[in-house]
Design a protein around this motif. Structure first.
Motif, mmCIF file in Angstrom:
data_model
loop_
_atom_site.group_PDB
_atom_site.id
_atom_site.type_symbol
_atom_site.label_atom_id
_atom_site.label_comp_id
_atom_site.label_asym_id
_atom_site.label_seq_id
_atom_site.Cartn_x
_atom_site.Cartn_y
_atom_site.Cartn_z
ATOM 1 N N LEU A 104 0.837 -1.210 0.000
ATOM 2 C CA LEU A 104 0.000 0.000 0.000
ATOM 3 C C LEU A 104 0.872 1.260 0.000
ATOM 4 O O LEU A 104 0.633 2.208 -0.753
ATOM 5 N N ARG A 105 1.915 1.254 0.829
ATOM 6 C CA ARG A 105 2.778 2.434 0.911
ATOM 7 C C ARG A 105 3.528 2.665 -0.396
ATOM 8 O O ARG A 105 3.716 3.794 -0.828
ATOM 9 N N ILE A 106 3.914 1.559 -1.043
ATOM 10 C CA ILE A 106 4.607 1.698 -2.339
ATOM 11 C C ILE A 106 3.654 2.339 -3.347
ATOM 12 O O ILE A 106 4.035 3.238 -4.104
ATOM 13 N N VAL A 107 2.409 1.875 -3.362
ATOM 14 C CA VAL A 107 1.437 2.429 -4.306
ATOM 15 C C VAL A 107 1.276 3.929 -4.052
ATOM 16 O O VAL A 107 1.308 4.740 -4.978
ATOM 17 N N TYR A 108 1.131 4.311 -2.799
ATOM 18 C CA TYR A 108 0.988 5.739 -2.494
ATOM 19 C C TYR A 108 2.226 6.530 -2.930
ATOM 20 O O TYR A 108 2.112 7.628 -3.470
ATOM 21 N N LEU A 109 3.414 5.965 -2.702
ATOM 22 C CA LEU A 109 4.623 6.702 -3.101
ATOM 23 C C LEU A 109 4.696 6.847 -4.624
ATOM 24 O O LEU A 109 5.199 7.845 -5.134
ATOM 25 N N CYS A 110 4.163 5.853 -5.333
ATOM 26 C CA CYS A 110 4.169 5.936 -6.803
ATOM 27 C C CYS A 110 3.243 7.047 -7.310
ATOM 28 O O CYS A 110 3.508 7.655 -8.343
ATOM 29 N N ILE A 111 2.133 7.265 -6.605
ATOM 30 C CA ILE A 111 1.224 8.324 -7.074
ATOM 31 C C ILE A 111 1.456 9.610 -6.278
ATOM 32 O O ILE A 111 0.729 10.593 -6.425
ATOM 33 N N ASN A 112 2.469 9.572 -5.429
ATOM 34 C CA ASN A 112 2.848 10.740 -4.641
ATOM 35 C C ASN A 112 1.704 11.280 -3.787
ATOM 36 O O ASN A 112 1.449 12.485 -3.757
ATOM 37 N N ARG A 113 1.013 10.365 -3.148
ATOM 38 C CA ARG A 113 -0.004 10.772 -2.179
ATOM 39 C C ARG A 113 0.186 9.976 -0.889
ATOM 40 O O ARG A 113 0.937 9.010 -0.848
ATOM 41 N N LEU A 114 -0.540 10.401 0.130
ATOM 42 C CA LEU A 114 -0.345 9.772 1.431
ATOM 43 C C LEU A 114 -1.574 9.046 1.935
ATOM 44 O O LEU A 114 -1.517 8.264 2.870
ATOM 45 N N CYS A 115 -2.703 9.342 1.331
ATOM 46 C CA CYS A 115 -3.971 8.769 1.776
ATOM 47 C C CYS A 115 -5.004 9.069 0.688
ATOM 48 O O CYS A 115 -4.688 9.794 -0.261
ATOM 49 N N PRO A 116 -6.235 8.541 0.810
ATOM 50 C CA PRO A 116 -7.232 8.883 -0.213
ATOM 51 C C PRO A 116 -7.467 10.400 -0.264
ATOM 52 O O PRO A 116 -7.348 11.077 0.769
ATOM 53 N N ASP A 117 -7.812 10.899 -1.447
ATOM 54 C CA ASP A 117 -8.039 12.342 -1.651
ATOM 55 C C ASP A 117 -8.932 12.965 -0.584
ATOM 56 O O ASP A 117 -8.671 14.051 -0.101
ATOM 57 N N TYR A 118 -10.017 12.238 -0.262
ATOM 58 C CA TYR A 118 -11.029 12.850 0.605
ATOM 59 C C TYR A 118 -10.549 13.030 2.033
ATOM 60 O O TYR A 118 -11.200 13.694 2.817
ATOM 61 N N GLU A 119 -9.408 12.429 2.376
ATOM 62 C CA GLU A 119 -8.879 12.676 3.721
ATOM 63 C C GLU A 119 -8.065 13.963 3.762
ATOM 64 O O GLU A 119 -7.720 14.451 4.829
ATOM 65 N N GLY A 120 -7.735 14.477 2.582
ATOM 66 C CA GLY A 120 -7.219 15.838 2.483
ATOM 67 C C GLY A 120 -5.790 16.061 2.955
ATOM 68 O O GLY A 120 -5.377 17.200 3.118
ATOM 69 N N LEU A 121 -5.020 15.001 3.193
ATOM 70 C CA LEU A 121 -3.642 15.208 3.626
ATOM 71 C C LEU A 121 -2.756 15.298 2.388
ATOM 72 O O LEU A 121 -2.725 14.385 1.576
ATOM 73 N N GLU A 122 -2.027 16.415 2.258
ATOM 74 C CA GLU A 122 -1.295 16.603 1.003
ATOM 75 C C GLU A 122 0.186 16.818 1.195
ATOM 76 O O GLU A 122 0.612 17.467 2.139
ATOM 77 N N LEU A 123 0.962 16.288 0.246
ATOM 78 C CA LEU A 123 2.381 16.618 0.175
ATOM 79 C C LEU A 123 2.490 17.929 -0.601
ATOM 80 O O LEU A 123 1.499 18.444 -1.087
ATOM 81 N N GLY A 124 3.679 18.412 -0.783
ATOM 82 C CA GLY A 124 3.807 19.647 -1.557
ATOM 83 C C GLY A 124 4.399 20.717 -0.658
ATOM 84 O O GLY A 124 3.731 21.657 -0.254
ATOM 85 N N ILE A 125 5.665 20.537 -0.331
ATOM 86 C CA ILE A 125 6.347 21.493 0.537
ATOM 87 C C ILE A 125 6.821 22.648 -0.330
ATOM 88 O O ILE A 125 7.301 22.433 -1.444
ATOM 89 N N GLY A 126 6.737 23.863 0.190
ATOM 90 C CA GLY A 126 7.171 25.041 -0.570
ATOM 91 C C GLY A 126 8.654 24.949 -0.936
ATOM 92 O O GLY A 126 9.458 24.368 -0.204
ATOM 93 N N GLU A 127 8.951 25.568 -2.070
ATOM 94 C CA GLU A 127 10.306 25.507 -2.605
ATOM 95 C C GLU A 127 11.349 26.068 -1.628
ATOM 96 O O GLU A 127 12.416 25.491 -1.437
ATOM 97 N N SER A 128 11.007 27.181 -0.975
ATOM 98 C CA SER A 128 12.029 27.834 -0.154
ATOM 99 C C SER A 128 12.350 26.980 1.072
ATOM 100 O O SER A 128 13.505 26.914 1.500
ATOM 101 N N LEU A 129 11.338 26.321 1.611
ATOM 102 C CA LEU A 129 11.597 25.463 2.763
ATOM 103 C C LEU A 129 12.506 24.295 2.371
ATOM 104 O O LEU A 129 13.434 23.929 3.099
ATOM 105 N N LEU A 130 12.256 23.739 1.192
ATOM 106 C CA LEU A 130 13.091 22.622 0.740
ATOM 107 C C LEU A 130 14.525 23.086 0.499
ATOM 108 O O LEU A 130 15.479 22.388 0.837
ATOM 109 N N MET A 131 14.658 24.288 -0.069
ATOM 110 C CA MET A 131 16.007 24.814 -0.319
ATOM 111 C C MET A 131 16.752 24.997 1.006
ATOM 112 O O MET A 131 17.931 24.695 1.117
#
Ligand code: ATP
Length: 695
Positions: A104-131
């Motif tokens: 299950l975790r591999i599948v999520y990493l392949c689609i770059n998500r952490l849970c079903p859409d409706y649970e609303g938890l999202e990746l996507g860290i701002g560029e400056s924080l990553l830098m």
């Protein structure tokens, strides 16, 4: 899971060399997948020693993150979907046999998500924080990182280069898939005070443990875009095929029998996923019951939003009749609001989901109060899912004698857009909303998708009732002639609707097809009858500074569409008309905080050069006079010729805040619009029964 002598140590197939596969680069249509199944079955059955690949970890151990990133690398290196499928299927097969609890975790990493859409938890860290995290973990100057990002256009590559320069003090333990997934989830869940620092801390720890290319994919995952050309639909197909392989390793199937199994199994998983788009439920069921048992254990379930059925645009009543004449069809008002999928669970719980599967219950506490009342008292309605439109509603007004003096009518979308999206309290609501139901998808434990529309509509009317100012059925009329359709269209416009939805009423073509943009639903919008047939929803990726009166705001914007197959944004036009001065100010305030120091690596902008680029967040709905080929823009590039497709004289209509950054009009839709326009100007009418959508 698998027996010790089986292919757990070795995979049953290796990959064909470049160029052998025949499929086109854009991806396979479901029909072509039949061919692919045949081909993959043949490869699978080739048992030559050179066709065997070792799995890089012991059965029962957590999957090393490197096993996943190596697969990502192979996928990134090709554009052929068959090859992509083979690489991913191999990995998923090995995981399901050796470490099924990691699947299950591999599948999520392949689609770059952490849970079903409706649970609303999202990746996507701002560029400056990553830098910042990269700078702190490698000891490099921020300015150097910024400069390198400008050159390389990919923060993942910058991170790899930064790590290469860094002296290695000690070797951290190798990263595993569960560790990475857990850390990503932790980062996404962090909020509030100090959360930025804590996020940086977790990222630094991960970076310290990364080896080689792992760094690149980790950073891209954190950014929210893997950019390896792996579309979610391929992940679903690979998952199905991997499970089929691993369940029948020791059975001696002929090539034809295996191909048939693959083909059928893929269709099953595809259909089940459309009804129940939750990997949390589907992956464990697949592991336990295989593809054969999937339908018995996974079906539409209230509480899990299904991807809605979508309509094809039309620009003339004649086109509707081309498609539907001689068949039973129905016209419904096309309400100008927001899609609302209403789920009522047996335990009395209720949820309202947007077109995007976002849980909207907090936006509509008033509807949550209304819904229990819409059930007919003499019917035992225990659970249901309704497909509805939520529309702004002007409440009736009465004079002292109790005579109605006004109100009791629909309001345009702009009124609905004024409602807040979060923290809405019933007592503060100014914009009333009324629900209009046009379909029923589930009733008392039974999915209804396979029934024809006439039957579903009958069930809807038999079990539910209008509630004054709160709920009603979509107005409909079963027209047959151009005149009847025209009269009903005029009536819909008079009642503040956008036009009509025309739907097949009987037979197999009128079942509910989740996630498909189907020919069996046509939209006929009043405004677009003479234009391209529909408006486009496009993301704002850049802006041009204003001149003259517009010096303090952006004067024009660069728009793009999202291509899910390549995970890139493709430029489509510059837009500078249709805006009021207030709107320009509003957009400046909205977009200024989203300004980027550089163009994102996944912005495929061609020769478009705006003054600033933005994070992809804001969506404009625009109209266009027509579409043309352009050497500057990249939308749908290669589909017609080497040029992209652009909008001529685009005009702004409204903001679409109910759509996410990946829900723009797709390049495929834009190509189709262009081709239809060409067909009309060449005097040919459009044909074809093709359907698109998620698949
Ligand atoms: P699309 O959903 O087709 O990608 P979009 O989000 O821009 O495009 P529209 O082009 O306005 O939406 O058309 C489809 C939408 O119309 C549906 O998603 C739904 O919200 C709305 N709608 C209103 N009335 C009806 C109806 N009677 N039947 C189906 N949909 C309706």
């Amino acid at each position: 899971m698998s027996d010790a002598n089986s292919s757990a140590e070795e995979s049953a197939f290796e990959f064909e060399s470049e160029g052998e596969a025949e499929e086109d680069e854009a991806g396979l249509a479901p029909v072509e997948e039949k061919k692919a199944a045949k081909k993959i079955a043949a490869i699978f059955l080739k048992k030559a020693p050179e066709n065997k690949t070792k799995a890089g970890w012991k059965a029962g151990d957590p999957v090393p993150y490197s096993a996943l990133t190596e697969t990502f690398e192979k996928i990134e290196a090709t554009t052929k979907r068959l090859e992509i499928l083979q690489h991913l299927t191999l990995l998923l097969q090995q995981v399901s046999e050796r470490s099924p609890d990691n699947l299950l975790r591999i599948v999520y990493l392949c689609i770059n998500r952490l849970c079903p859409d409706y649970e609303g938890l999202e990746l996507g860290i701002g560029e400056s924080l990553l830098m910042k995290a990269i700078a702190q973990s490698t000891g490099r100057e921020m300015s150097r990182i910024r400069k390198e990002l400008e050159q390389k256009g990919d923060l993942g590559l910058v991170a790899v280069a930064s790590r290469q320069e860094q002296p290695t003090m000690f070797k951290a333990a190798k990263l595993s898939v569960p560790t990475v997934f857990k850390s990503l989830k932790e980062i996404a869940q962090l909020t509030g005070n100090k959360s930025q620092d804590r996020k940086i801390g977790i990222i630094m720890k991960l970076l310290a443990a990364c080896q080689g290319e792992e760094t690149k994919y980790l950073i891209r995952s954190l950014e929210g875009k893997l950019r390896i050309g792996l579309a979610e639909k391929s992940v679903v197909v690979a998952l199905a095929q991997a499970i089929i392989y691993s369940k029948q390793v020791n059975k001696k199937l002929s090539e034809a029998a295996l191909a048939a199994k693959l083909d059928e199994g893929t269709a099953t998983v595809r259909a089940v996923f459309s009804e129940l788009p939750s990997y949390d439920l589907i992956v464990p069921a697949l592991l336990e019951y295989g593809v054969e048992g999937l339908r018995d254990h996974c079906k539409l379930t209230p509480g899990v939003p299904l991807k809605p059925m979508l309509a094809k645009p039309t620009k003339a009543i004649g086109e509707v009749l081309d498609r539907f004449e001689g068949k039973a069809f129905t016209c419904e008002y096309k309400y100008d609001g927001e899609r609302a999928q209403v789920h009522y669970l047996e335990n009395g719980q209720l949820a309202i989901f947007s077109r995007n599967s976002e849980n909207m219950s907090v936006k509509y506490p008033d509807l949550i109060e209304s819904v229990p009342k819409i059930r007919k008292a003499d019917k035992d309605v225990k659970s249901f899912c309704l497909d509805c439109e939520a529309v702004a509603w002007k409440m009736p007004e009465f004079d002292e004698s109790g005579t109605q003096t006004g109100g009791g009518h629909l309001l345009p979308f702009q009124e609905l857009a004024r409602r807040k999206r979060k923290d809405v309290k019933v007592e503060d609501i100014k914009v009333k909303v009324k629900l209009f139901a046009f379909d029923i998808l589930y009733l008392n434990g039974e999915p209804l998708l396979h029934l024809d529309l006439a039957t579903r509509r009958k069930l809807l009317h038999e079990n539910f009732q209008p509630v004054e100012n709160e709920f009603d059925f979509a107005r409909s009329e079963d027209c047959t002639t151009v005149e009847e359709i025209q009269t009903f269209l005029d009536a819909s416009v008079k009642d503040s609707c956008e036009g009509l939805m025309v739907k097949m009423l009987n037979g197999a073509a009128s079942t509910y097809a989740p996630s498909q943009r189907s020919q069996n639903w046509l939209k006929l919008k009043k405004d677009y009858l003479a234009g391209t047939g529909d408006s486009l929803d496009l993301i704002v990726v850049g802006a041009f500074y204003g001149k003259g009166k517009r010096t303090n705001v952006y004067g024009a914007f660069l728009l793009a569409c999202y291509d899910a197959d390549t995970e890139t944004y493709q430029s489509i036009c510059k837009i500078g008309t249709g805006f009021s001065e207030e709107q320009l100010l509003q957009f400046y305030q909205l977009l200024k905080p989203l300004e980027l120091s550089n163009k994102k690596g996944y912005y495929d902008m061609g020769d478009a050069k705006p003054d600033v680029f933005f994070e992809p967040q804001v969506i404009f709905e625009v109209l266009t006079a027509d579409l043309s080929l352009s050497p500057v823009y990249t939308a749908g590039k290669g589909a017609v010729d080497q040029r992209g497709i652009s909008l001529r004289f685009p005009r702004f209509i409204r903001l679409r805040d109910d759509k996410g950054p990946e829900d723009t009009t797709s390049p495929e839709q834009i190509i189709e619009m262009y081709q239809r326009q060409q067909a009309v100007s060449n005097g040919r009418t459009k044909g074809g029964d093709d359907e698109d959508g998620f698949w």
